[in-house]
Design an enzyme around this catalytic site. Structure first.
Site, PDB file in Angstrom:
ATOM      1  NE  ARG A  88      15.901  22.547   8.368  1.00 34.58           N
ATOM      2  CZ  ARG A  88      14.996  21.873   7.644  1.00 34.58           C
ATOM      3  NH1 ARG A  88      15.299  20.701   7.104  1.00 34.58           N
ATOM      4  NH2 ARG A  88      13.782  22.354   7.478  1.00 34.58           N
ATOM      5  CG  HIS A 113      16.295  23.382   0.489  1.00 35.07           C
ATOM      6  ND1 HIS A 113      16.849  22.141   0.657  1.00 35.07           N
ATOM      7  CD2 HIS A 113      14.962  23.224   0.779  1.00 35.07           C
ATOM      8  CE1 HIS A 113      15.906  21.276   1.024  1.00 35.07           C
ATOM      9  NE2 HIS A 113      14.762  21.904   1.117  1.00 35.07           N
ATOM     10  CG  HIS A 187      12.143  20.744  -2.796  1.00 36.40           C
ATOM     11  ND1 HIS A 187      10.868  20.620  -2.314  1.00 36.40           N
ATOM     12  CD2 HIS A 187      12.958  20.687  -1.730  1.00 36.40           C
ATOM     13  CE1 HIS A 187      10.922  20.512  -0.991  1.00 36.40           C
ATOM     14  NE2 HIS A 187      12.186  20.547  -0.614  1.00 36.40           N
ATOM     15  CB  SER A 188       8.911  17.650  -8.121  1.00 30.22           C
ATOM     16  OG  SER A 188       9.396  18.404  -9.202  1.00 30.22           O
ATOM     17  CE1 TYR A 189       7.670  21.300  -2.403  1.00 32.28           C
ATOM     18  CE2 TYR A 189       6.284  20.340  -0.694  1.00 32.28           C
ATOM     19  CZ  TYR A 189       7.320  21.173  -1.075  1.00 32.28           C
ATOM     20  OH  TYR A 189       7.999  21.888  -0.118  1.00 32.28           O
ATOM     21  CG  ASP A 259      11.654  16.903   6.629  1.00 32.84           C
ATOM     22  OD1 ASP A 259      12.260  16.649   5.573  1.00 32.84           O
ATOM     23  OD2 ASP A 259      11.636  18.039   7.152  1.00 32.84           O
ATOM     24  CD  GLN A 292      15.428  14.877   3.799  1.00 37.74           C
ATOM     25  OE1 GLN A 292      16.484  14.278   3.978  1.00 37.74           O
ATOM     26  NE2 GLN A 292      14.694  15.327   4.807  1.00 37.74           N
ATOM     27  CD  GLU A 320      13.509  17.152  -0.812  1.00 37.42           C
ATOM     28  OE1 GLU A 320      14.517  17.750  -0.421  1.00 37.42           O
ATOM     29  OE2 GLU A 320      12.459  17.115  -0.137  1.00 37.42           O
TER      30      GLU A 320
END
Ligand code: BGC
Length: 355
Positions: A88, A113, A187-189, A259, A292, A320
């Protein structure tokens, strides 16, 4: 050679455009799939300590999954390439050469993003390749001057490479014709368990970071760079995620978990994620100054992913690698300005093993 690359049609977008899926494979060690919609990492199969190959990234079995309403309404960038700027920005704006640039809001009132149609929703040009000791795909996209209000035409190449040792590298290269800002990431989880109905609280995590960035109630860094000692953000030794996330701490409460951006001490092996149940381990190396870390605090089973499983809170963890969020507001953060004469470069290496 045991290294292989294959491709197939993954599906068709409502616009009629076909999307391709490329699979990079090293026999019994790793299998990665990426698609040219959003230059997205869709699948990542690695063995557990008994050799069972399972997928360890959240996503969908089909392209339609990525386009379904339930997901778009609760959008969370599963495996996407994020750009131009991850995270952001204070007041959705930044100042460049005394000019204030206002960015469009895409998540409630917030620009997140990259905006309404970030790089995660673009169709990239794919160029698969094979070398003597690697296979991969380069995705190329030309982001026009003024896209999402960002200045300058950016040309960006995102390359996924799998080498003969089983290492995955994501490489970003970009140039711009005007002074601009850039801070891409993937942005893989990750859930190393391979069972996405289980959460990642039982994973162990290490990040070689003496400092982290606290955030305010708008999920923006306050600008302070705080030492991790005595906080739940001290992961300098491998620690059970559950232990830290359950601490009574205002920063953890504010985010509903982690986060936050960690300021890493050095590039090599700067973070390790380990699942004691499966034995799967992920080790990160990056040229970026921050990671991140996001423990899927906002996932709430609002859409169904692979195998029909609804992804809940803590179903995965994002790592990230990037410059710090809101770097254009905080002059004490490393700059994300890209000048016309410069070439932006960023590398992250993912190594998988069992322990
Ligand atoms: C951000 C979160 C956000 C998530 C999904 C992460 O990178 O830090 O705040 O909710 O992405 O969009």
């Amino acid at each position: 050679m045991a290294l292989k690359i294959t491709s197939k049609k993954f599906g068709v977008l409502p616009s009629g455009e076909e999307i391709d899926l490329f699979t990079l494979c090293l026999d019994r060690k790793i299998e990665i799939s990426v698609m040219n919609y959003g230059a997205t990492l869709t699948h990542l199969f690695i063995p557990d300590r008994d050799g069972n190959m399972e997928d360890v990234v959240l996503g969908f079995d089909t392209l339609e999954g990525y386009l379904q309403k339930d997901y778009l309404d609760n959008y969370c960038y599963l495996g996407s390439t994020i750009g131009r700027v991850a995270g952001r920005c204070t007041d959705n704006q930044f100042i460049l050469d005394n000019k204030t640039i206002q960015l469009p809001a895409n998540q409630g009132k917030v620009h997140l993003h990259g905006g309404k149609e970030g790089w995660d929703k673009k169709i990239w040009v794919s160029e698969p390749f094979e070398t003597e000791n690697s296979v991969g795909v380069t995705f190329y996209y030309q982001s026009q001057d003024g896209e999402e209000n960002y200045p300058g035409t950016i040309e960006i190449w995102v390359t996924y490479t799998l080498d003969e040792t089983g290492k995955l590298e994501i490489n970003y290269k970009a140039i711009s014709d005007k002074k601009t800002i850039i801070n891409p990431t993937n942005h893989s989880y990750f859930n190393l368990n391979g069972d996405f109905s289980k959460d990642i609280e039982g994973h162990m995590f290490m990040v070689d970071a003496d400092h982290f960035l606290p955030m305010n109630e708008n999920s923006l860094p306050t600008g302070e760079i705080i030492h991790v000692a005595g906080t739940p953000f001290d992961f300098r030794k491998s620690t059970l995620i559950k232990e830290k996330i359950q601490e009574d701490n205002p920063q953890i409460k504010l985010a509903g978990g982690i986060d936050h951006c960690f300021v890493i001490n050095q590039e090599e092996n700067c973070a390790v994620l380990y699942d004691p149940v499966s034995g799967r381990k992920l080790t990160l190396t990056t040229t970026e100054p921050g990671i991140q870390v996001y423990t899927s605090n906002y996932l709430n089973k609002s859409f169904k992913g692979k195998g029909g499983i609804a992804y809940g809170k803590r179903a995965a963890i994002c790592l990230e690698t990037q410059h710090f969020p809101d770097s254009c507001t905080h002059k004490n953060f490393p700059t994300i300005i890209l000048l016309p004469a410069e070439v932006f470069n960023s590398r992250t290496i993912f190594e998988f093993s069992v322990g």
